[in-house]
Write a protein that holds these residues in place. Structure first.
Motif, short mmCIF file in Angstrom:
data_model
loop_
_atom_site.label_atom_id
_atom_site.label_comp_id
_atom_site.label_asym_id
_atom_site.label_seq_id
_atom_site.Cartn_x
_atom_site.Cartn_y
_atom_site.Cartn_z
N ASP A 84 -26.35 47.94 39.09
CA ASP A 84 -25.69 49.20 38.79
C ASP A 84 -24.93 49.05 37.47
OD1 ASP A 84 -24.20 51.51 38.64
OD2 ASP A 84 -23.56 51.44 40.73
N PRO A 85 -25.36 49.75 36.41
CA PRO A 85 -24.72 49.56 35.10
C PRO A 85 -23.30 50.13 35.03
CG PRO A 85 -26.35 51.31 34.98
CD PRO A 85 -26.46 50.69 36.35
N ARG A 86 -22.90 50.98 35.98
CA ARG A 86 -21.54 51.55 35.95
C ARG A 86 -20.48 50.48 36.13
NH1 ARG A 86 -22.03 55.75 40.61
NH2 ARG A 86 -22.99 53.89 41.47
N ASP A 87 -20.79 49.41 36.83
CA ASP A 87 -19.83 48.33 37.06
C ASP A 87 -20.04 47.16 36.12
OD1 ASP A 87 -18.52 49.66 39.12
OD2 ASP A 87 -19.91 48.89 40.63
N GLY A 88 -20.91 47.31 35.14
CA GLY A 88 -21.16 46.22 34.21
C GLY A 88 -22.02 45.12 34.77
#
Length: 99
Positions: A55-59
């Motif tokens: 998930d790219p939202r959490d890096g």
């Protein structure tokens, strides 16, 4: 989708699409495998087994799951990680249940 390992790099590749770099680190990656949900990847360096959340939202968070003296391979069978290597001086095969 496929996982590609090249030294310390972990790539995701789908046919007819460009490969995507998921992780780059200085340590060599021994092997990697998909979690059954497709949103996480398990990977092993010479001494550590980790999970990479995609998930790219959490890096793209990396979570350490286990440590070994030396890891020679890693695989996934349904909800179980299978790890071969040496731990506490004992060569063998270990399993780690993952949700």
């Amino acid at each position: 989708r496929f996982l590609l390992v090249n030294g310390g790099e972990l790539w995701q590749w789908a046919p007819n699409r460009d490969p995507e770099l998921l992780l780059r680190q200085s340590e060599r990656i021994v092997n990697a495998a998909w979690h059954r949900n497709g949103n996480d990847v398990f990977f092993a360096t010479d001494k550590i087994v980790s999970a990479l959340n995609l998930d790219p939202r959490d890096g793209r968070l990396v979570t350490r799951l286990a440590s070994f003296d030396r890891i020679t391979d890693l695989s996934v069978l349904e909800h179980v990680l299978v790890i071969t290597g040496t731990r506490n001086g004992i060569k063998g095969l270990w399993t780690l249940e993952v949700e």
